[in-house]
Enzyme design. Sequence first.
Site, PDB file in Angstrom:
ATOM      1  N   TYR A  72     -19.081   8.902  27.915  1.00  0.00           N
ATOM      2  CA  TYR A  72     -19.913   9.373  26.789  1.00  0.00           C
ATOM      3  C   TYR A  72     -19.037   9.697  25.576  1.00  0.00           C
ATOM      4  O   TYR A  72     -19.303   9.229  24.460  1.00  0.00           O
ATOM      5  CB  TYR A  72     -20.694  10.605  27.244  1.00  0.00           C
ATOM      6  CG  TYR A  72     -21.577  11.231  26.188  1.00  0.00           C
ATOM      7  CD1 TYR A  72     -22.820  10.688  25.895  1.00  0.00           C
ATOM      8  CD2 TYR A  72     -21.172  12.370  25.489  1.00  0.00           C
ATOM      9  CE1 TYR A  72     -23.644  11.269  24.932  1.00  0.00           C
ATOM     10  CE2 TYR A  72     -21.984  12.956  24.528  1.00  0.00           C
ATOM     11  CZ  TYR A  72     -23.218  12.405  24.249  1.00  0.00           C
ATOM     12  OH  TYR A  72     -24.023  12.976  23.291  1.00  0.00           O
ATOM     13  N   SER A 110     -21.293  12.833  18.281  1.00  0.00           N
ATOM     14  CA  SER A 110     -21.336  14.095  19.031  1.00  0.00           C
ATOM     15  C   SER A 110     -20.008  14.803  18.808  1.00  0.00           C
ATOM     16  O   SER A 110     -18.992  14.149  18.507  1.00  0.00           O
ATOM     17  CB  SER A 110     -21.504  13.801  20.527  1.00  0.00           C
ATOM     18  OG  SER A 110     -21.284  14.976  21.290  1.00  0.00           O
TER      19      SER A 110
HETATM   20  N1  LIG Z   1     -28.914  17.283  22.858  1.00  0.00           N
HETATM   21  C1  LIG Z   1     -27.656  17.536  22.552  1.00  0.00           C
HETATM   22  O1  LIG Z   1     -27.144  18.637  22.792  1.00  0.00           O
HETATM   23  C2  LIG Z   1     -26.808  16.492  21.886  1.00  0.00           C
HETATM   24  C3  LIG Z   1     -25.502  16.844  21.476  1.00  0.00           C
HETATM   25  C4  LIG Z   1     -24.714  15.883  20.852  1.00  0.00           C
HETATM   26  C5  LIG Z   1     -25.224  14.623  20.620  1.00  0.00           C
HETATM   27  N2  LIG Z   1     -26.498  14.310  21.021  1.00  0.00           N
HETATM   28  C6  LIG Z   1     -26.971  12.966  20.747  1.00  0.00           C
HETATM   29  O2  LIG Z   1     -28.266  13.027  20.165  1.00  0.00           O
HETATM   30  C7  LIG Z   1     -28.991  11.838  20.498  1.00  0.00           C
HETATM   31  C8  LIG Z   1     -30.351  12.196  21.063  1.00  0.00           C
HETATM   32  O3  LIG Z   1     -30.172  12.998  22.206  1.00  0.00           O
HETATM   33  P1  LIG Z   1     -31.352  13.869  22.852  1.00  0.00           P
HETATM   34  O4  LIG Z   1     -30.730  15.138  23.274  1.00  0.00           O
HETATM   35  O5  LIG Z   1     -32.532  13.891  21.959  1.00  0.00           O
HETATM   36  O6  LIG Z   1     -31.636  13.022  24.174  1.00  0.00           O
HETATM   37  P2  LIG Z   1     -33.007  12.535  24.825  1.00  0.00           P
HETATM   38  O7  LIG Z   1     -32.668  12.087  26.196  1.00  0.00           O
HETATM   39  O8  LIG Z   1     -34.056  13.585  24.645  1.00  0.00           O
HETATM   40  O9  LIG Z   1     -33.410  11.293  23.928  1.00  0.00           O
HETATM   41  C9  LIG Z   1     -32.783  10.046  24.040  1.00  0.00           C
HETATM   42  C10 LIG Z   1     -33.842   8.991  23.825  1.00  0.00           C
HETATM   43  O10 LIG Z   1     -33.195   7.714  23.844  1.00  0.00           O
HETATM   44  C11 LIG Z   1     -34.010   6.826  24.579  1.00  0.00           C
HETATM   45  N3  LIG Z   1     -33.191   5.738  25.109  1.00  0.00           N
HETATM   46  C12 LIG Z   1     -32.314   5.786  26.143  1.00  0.00           C
HETATM   47  N4  LIG Z   1     -31.793   4.572  26.363  1.00  0.00           N
HETATM   48  C13 LIG Z   1     -32.347   3.737  25.445  1.00  0.00           C
HETATM   49  C14 LIG Z   1     -32.223   2.359  25.176  1.00  0.00           C
HETATM   50  N5  LIG Z   1     -31.423   1.562  25.914  1.00  0.00           N
HETATM   51  N6  LIG Z   1     -32.934   1.821  24.146  1.00  0.00           N
HETATM   52  C15 LIG Z   1     -33.763   2.610  23.422  1.00  0.00           C
HETATM   53  N7  LIG Z   1     -33.945   3.921  23.647  1.00  0.00           N
HETATM   54  C16 LIG Z   1     -33.235   4.481  24.641  1.00  0.00           C
HETATM   55  C17 LIG Z   1     -34.612   7.696  25.683  1.00  0.00           C
HETATM   56  O11 LIG Z   1     -35.784   7.094  26.251  1.00  0.00           O
HETATM   57  C18 LIG Z   1     -34.892   8.983  24.944  1.00  0.00           C
HETATM   58  O12 LIG Z   1     -36.204   8.993  24.389  1.00  0.00           O
HETATM   59  C19 LIG Z   1     -28.091  11.056  21.448  1.00  0.00           C
HETATM   60  O13 LIG Z   1     -27.380  10.081  20.715  1.00  0.00           O
HETATM   61  C20 LIG Z   1     -27.136  12.102  21.975  1.00  0.00           C
HETATM   62  O14 LIG Z   1     -25.916  11.552  22.392  1.00  0.00           O
HETATM   63  C21 LIG Z   1     -27.302  15.213  21.651  1.00  0.00           C
END
Ligand SMILES: NC(=O)c1ccc[n+]([C@@H]2O[C@H](COP(=O)([O-])OP(=O)(O)OC[C@H]3O[C@@H](n4cnc5c(N)ncnc54)[C@H](O)[C@@H]3O)[C@@H](O)[C@H]2O)c1
Length: 269
Positions: free
Chosen positions: A161, A148
């Site tokens: 985080y 991130s």
């Molecule tokens: N959305 C953003 O703006 C953003 C920005 C920077 C980084 N990210 C990163 O992108 C990735 C995805 O984020 P997102 O926005 O799609 O979030 P999201 O919450 O939509 O998806 C995360 C998924 O991970 C699953 N999960 C959580 N804990 C788990 C575990 N212990 N084992 C297996 N699965 C698990 C959840 O059930 C969910 O389906 C993450 O690594 C997040 O840190 C997102």
Amino acid sequence: MTGVDQKVAVVTGGAGGIGTAVASTLAARGARVVVADVDGAAARRVADAIVDAGGAAISCPVDVASEASVVEMIGATVDAFGRLDILHNNAAAMGDDVLGRDLDLVEMSVEVWDTTMAVNLRGPMLACKHAIAAMRRSGGGAIVNTASVAAYGGDLQFMAYGASKAGLVNLTKSIATRYGKENIRCNAIAPGMILTPTSRARLGEAGIELFMRHHLTTRVGSPEDIAEAVAYLVSDEAGYVTGHVLYVDGGVTAHLPHFADLYEPVEET
Ligand SMILES: NC(=O)c1ccc[n+]([C@@H]2O[C@H](COP(=O)([O-])OP(=O)(O)OC[C@H]3O[C@@H](n4cnc5c(N)ncnc54)[C@H](O)[C@@H]3O)[C@@H](O)[C@H]2O)c1
């Protein structure tokens, strides 16, 4: 073979906003995909939708923080498809129960810190550990870890985080270093603001507008922006790219902090 055609890919957090887009994109380009998520029912729905669209996918319930569960995930992948070529470590603890309580450090419970590290950092480490063993048997592979922009700067909140994602950047480089000569590449993605149902609910429209002011693009990111970047990094075409962190962040990390205060949009005529 080019792109990701016929390759076998595991996407953790595959039922989430970004993970669903990555799994669907890889499958649409010919990969056989394992949609792995702690929400097994949601993972099944994503895998079913991929199959309905003509792709190859199975789902797998997994808690990435648990080594036994990760071992089962890799085993299920090899049982179903015979090999493993691609791992996208995308899962992170993004819910109100963890990220939503990762606020002021002085008030933060140690449990929030520990869970964040267990899911966001130990999880990718475990998945790499067991995927690499399978990739060796397949003659190599490609890993993408989702970090991130939070890995690169301080914040008023989300300290656990950010620390977990900073650790993941270093893990990425160490894995690229240690296993490159075994034909295993490892890169990371650093997304900026990506609109998913989770992030939209957390930020609200005012929060999205605030972030928008600090991005250089005319829009914030979509899960498909990340999917395209992952699909490139795991493809044969990226065969000379390893140990790299690709910012897919609308330029939010590319400018000095006062940009948003100084910038005045050009008036439309
Ligand atoms: N959305 C953003 O703006 C953003 C920005 C920077 C980084 N990210 C990163 O992108 C990735 C995805 O984020 P997102 O926005 O799609 O979030 P999201 O919450 O939509 O998806 C995360 C998924 O991970 C699953 N999960 C959580 N804990 C788990 C575990 N212990 N084992 C297996 N699965 C698990 C959840 O059930 C969910 O389906 C993450 O690594 C997040 O840190 C997102």
